[in-house]
Design a protein around this motif. Sequence first.
Motif, PDB file in Angstrom:
ATOM      1  N   GLU A 143       0.781  -1.294   0.006  1.00  0.00           N
ATOM      2  CA  GLU A 143      -0.150   0.057   0.132  1.00  0.00           C
ATOM      3  C   GLU A 143       0.848   1.331  -0.066  1.00  0.00           C
ATOM      4  O   GLU A 143       2.138   1.218   0.319  1.00  0.00           O
ATOM      5  CB  GLU A 143      -0.862   0.030   1.340  1.00  0.00           C
ATOM      6  CG  GLU A 143      -1.663  -1.246   1.263  1.00  0.00           C
ATOM      7  CD  GLU A 143      -2.754  -1.293   2.655  1.00  0.00           C
ATOM      8  OE1 GLU A 143      -2.609  -0.114   3.349  1.00  0.00           O
ATOM      9  OE2 GLU A 143      -3.344  -2.192   2.780  1.00  0.00           O
ATOM     10  N   PRO A 144       0.111   2.444  -0.299  1.00  0.00           N
ATOM     11  CA  PRO A 144       0.942   3.843  -0.321  1.00  0.00           C
ATOM     12  C   PRO A 144       1.553   3.982   1.060  1.00  0.00           C
ATOM     13  O   PRO A 144       0.953   3.483   2.112  1.00  0.00           O
ATOM     14  CB  PRO A 144      -0.021   4.744  -0.545  1.00  0.00           C
ATOM     15  CG  PRO A 144      -1.049   3.972  -1.493  1.00  0.00           C
ATOM     16  CD  PRO A 144      -0.903   2.554  -0.708  1.00  0.00           C
ATOM     17  N   PHE A 145       2.843   4.599   1.184  1.00  0.00           N
ATOM     18  CA  PHE A 145       3.315   4.774   2.515  1.00  0.00           C
ATOM     19  C   PHE A 145       2.627   5.538   3.625  1.00  0.00           C
ATOM     20  O   PHE A 145       1.800   6.545   2.946  1.00  0.00           O
ATOM     21  CB  PHE A 145       4.742   5.559   2.295  1.00  0.00           C
ATOM     22  CG  PHE A 145       5.461   5.744   3.697  1.00  0.00           C
ATOM     23  CD1 PHE A 145       6.091   4.884   4.276  1.00  0.00           C
ATOM     24  CD2 PHE A 145       5.303   7.231   4.141  1.00  0.00           C
ATOM     25  CE1 PHE A 145       6.602   5.046   5.710  1.00  0.00           C
ATOM     26  CE2 PHE A 145       5.832   7.494   5.228  1.00  0.00           C
ATOM     27  CZ  PHE A 145       6.704   6.556   6.032  1.00  0.00           C
ATOM     28  N   ALA A 146       2.448   5.031   4.557  1.00  0.00           N
ATOM     29  CA  ALA A 146       1.463   5.689   5.726  1.00  0.00           C
ATOM     30  C   ALA A 146       2.364   5.751   6.928  1.00  0.00           C
ATOM     31  O   ALA A 146       2.628   5.027   7.474  1.00  0.00           O
ATOM     32  CB  ALA A 146       0.325   5.081   5.903  1.00  0.00           C
ATOM     33  N   LEU A 147       2.808   6.737   7.531  1.00  0.00           N
ATOM     34  CA  LEU A 147       3.741   6.877   8.836  1.00  0.00           C
ATOM     35  C   LEU A 147       3.055   6.469   9.922  1.00  0.00           C
ATOM     36  O   LEU A 147       3.500   5.691  10.585  1.00  0.00           O
ATOM     37  CB  LEU A 147       4.185   8.405   9.013  1.00  0.00           C
ATOM     38  CG  LEU A 147       4.968   8.526  10.135  1.00  0.00           C
ATOM     39  CD1 LEU A 147       6.191   7.766   9.921  1.00  0.00           C
ATOM     40  CD2 LEU A 147       5.307   9.855  10.364  1.00  0.00           C
ATOM     41  N   ILE A 148       1.644   6.488   9.965  1.00  0.00           N
ATOM     42  CA  ILE A 148       0.964   6.087  11.416  1.00  0.00           C
ATOM     43  C   ILE A 148       1.275   4.395  11.056  1.00  0.00           C
ATOM     44  O   ILE A 148       1.304   4.027  12.472  1.00  0.00           O
ATOM     45  CB  ILE A 148      -0.507   6.600  11.400  1.00  0.00           C
ATOM     46  CG1 ILE A 148      -1.176   5.869  12.639  1.00  0.00           C
ATOM     47  CG2 ILE A 148      -1.190   5.837  10.099  1.00  0.00           C
ATOM     48  CD1 ILE A 148      -0.399   6.506  13.916  1.00  0.00           C
ATOM     49  N   ARG A 149       1.143   3.766  10.269  1.00  0.00           N
ATOM     50  CA  ARG A 149       1.109   2.360  10.181  1.00  0.00           C
ATOM     51  C   ARG A 149       2.532   1.893  10.614  1.00  0.00           C
ATOM     52  O   ARG A 149       2.503   0.868  11.498  1.00  0.00           O
ATOM     53  CB  ARG A 149       0.908   1.915   8.683  1.00  0.00           C
ATOM     54  CG  ARG A 149       0.689   0.242   8.559  1.00  0.00           C
ATOM     55  CD  ARG A 149       0.216  -0.183   7.273  1.00  0.00           C
ATOM     56  NE  ARG A 149       1.099   0.341   6.061  1.00  0.00           N
ATOM     57  CZ  ARG A 149       0.694   1.144   5.266  1.00  0.00           C
ATOM     58  NH1 ARG A 149      -0.561   1.899   5.426  1.00  0.00           N
ATOM     59  NH2 ARG A 149       1.463   1.405   4.223  1.00  0.00           N
ATOM     60  N   TYR A 150       3.610   2.440  10.141  1.00  0.00           N
ATOM     61  CA  TYR A 150       4.888   2.011  10.804  1.00  0.00           C
ATOM     62  C   TYR A 150       5.060   2.261  12.233  1.00  0.00           C
ATOM     63  O   TYR A 150       5.717   1.634  12.866  1.00  0.00           O
ATOM     64  CB  TYR A 150       5.886   2.848  10.011  1.00  0.00           C
ATOM     65  CG  TYR A 150       6.239   2.241   8.592  1.00  0.00           C
ATOM     66  CD1 TYR A 150       7.082   1.116   8.354  1.00  0.00           C
ATOM     67  CD2 TYR A 150       5.122   2.449   7.420  1.00  0.00           C
ATOM     68  CE1 TYR A 150       7.567   0.548   7.138  1.00  0.00           C
ATOM     69  CE2 TYR A 150       5.599   1.766   6.016  1.00  0.00           C
ATOM     70  CZ  TYR A 150       6.433   1.011   6.074  1.00  0.00           C
ATOM     71  OH  TYR A 150       6.781   0.319   4.790  1.00  0.00           O
ATOM     72  N   LEU A 151       4.554   3.527  12.703  1.00  0.00           N
ATOM     73  CA  LEU A 151       4.316   3.822  13.970  1.00  0.00           C
ATOM     74  C   LEU A 151       3.816   2.697  14.716  1.00  0.00           C
ATOM     75  O   LEU A 151       4.389   2.485  16.087  1.00  0.00           O
ATOM     76  CB  LEU A 151       3.954   5.426  14.342  1.00  0.00           C
ATOM     77  CG  LEU A 151       4.893   6.277  13.681  1.00  0.00           C
ATOM     78  CD1 LEU A 151       4.114   7.749  13.976  1.00  0.00           C
ATOM     79  CD2 LEU A 151       6.360   6.395  14.207  1.00  0.00           C
ATOM     80  N   LEU A 152       2.639   2.451  14.357  1.00  0.00           N
ATOM     81  CA  LEU A 152       1.946   1.201  15.272  1.00  0.00           C
ATOM     82  C   LEU A 152       2.632   0.109  15.193  1.00  0.00           C
ATOM     83  O   LEU A 152       2.713  -0.742  16.243  1.00  0.00           O
ATOM     84  CB  LEU A 152       0.523   1.133  14.532  1.00  0.00           C
ATOM     85  CG  LEU A 152      -0.510   2.290  14.650  1.00  0.00           C
ATOM     86  CD1 LEU A 152      -1.854   2.096  13.715  1.00  0.00           C
ATOM     87  CD2 LEU A 152      -0.716   2.526  16.333  1.00  0.00           C
TER      88      LEU A 152
END
Length: 329
Positions: A143-152
């Motif tokens: 999926e497109p990069f999403a910072l919140i996903r990596y932070l979680l």
Amino acid sequence: MTAPYFVEILARNGDVLHRHKVAALPIRLGRSYDNDIILDDAHSAASHAIVDVDEHGQLLLRDLGSKNGTVYQGRRETSVALGGDTVVRLGHTRLRVRAADFPVAAEVADTTMHAWEGAAPASIGLVLIAAFSCMETWLSDVEPFALIRYLLVLASSLAAGLLWAGVWALANRLFGSHARLGRHLFILGGGLAVVGVWRASSAVLAYAWSAESLTRYGNLVTLAIACGMLFFHLTTIKPHHPRRFVIATWIMLVGGAGLMLMTNLQSSGRAADELYMSVLLPPEVRQSEDRSVDQFMGNAGKLKADIDAARTRAVKDGTADADDDEGAD
């Protein structure tokens, strides 16, 4: 045997829980307060046993008619000759008696690496855990990069790592001398880093040289790395018993590998984890010899012929079974 004498209360694994010094014989043992050694054990008698010397000058423990008795090597005895390593059980209390001249074993080499403690290994372990979780997420992310996903992912992986290391640190505090949370964090982080390096390198090698077994049976190597992590966790707690931990981890490795292979056989009919390589890399990575289109078409034609023959046999077998059923009717 020379005075003073030492009565050692032992844990089930043989570790010394308490050591009591007695200046002279006889030594009275029991729950009442007029004993030389008071046993905090409801299964021992008020006056349970007495330690004295026999006519040969040998230490001797005599039971004083207690209800639960004195047990030595699984048998109830009225008296037991005591050597320095003789362990007896009074009620639920295990103990031994040693004189002041009892020889002690040679000093054990210190392999616990006391300098490798505290913040340094903990910080490195947390960094390795974070790097592994983020790298795994990045490699599988479609999926497109999403910072919140990596932070979680980062927060959950660090929390899980702290919980894992905290459980081992608690065991280290209970069965060892110190918690050593930092070292357990480093063991976890180091193990995850090795798993990540193995997955990446095995995928590249398998694709480059058509070594498909590296990916088809790669989970067995991951299991071996996990067993290695368990070995280092255990030896951090009890560094003086490496041989028994080696045996235990080998048993876990062999048992786990057997279960994995049997599960694959039951679910897919093959022992391998994957039928094909799941990682495709740029053509420049390939190092094995290219196969021509004619070779590919020849192999595909042979495969089609085998499948058609199998289907033909299945249809014939089904027709024969149907004829047999009609004849029976």
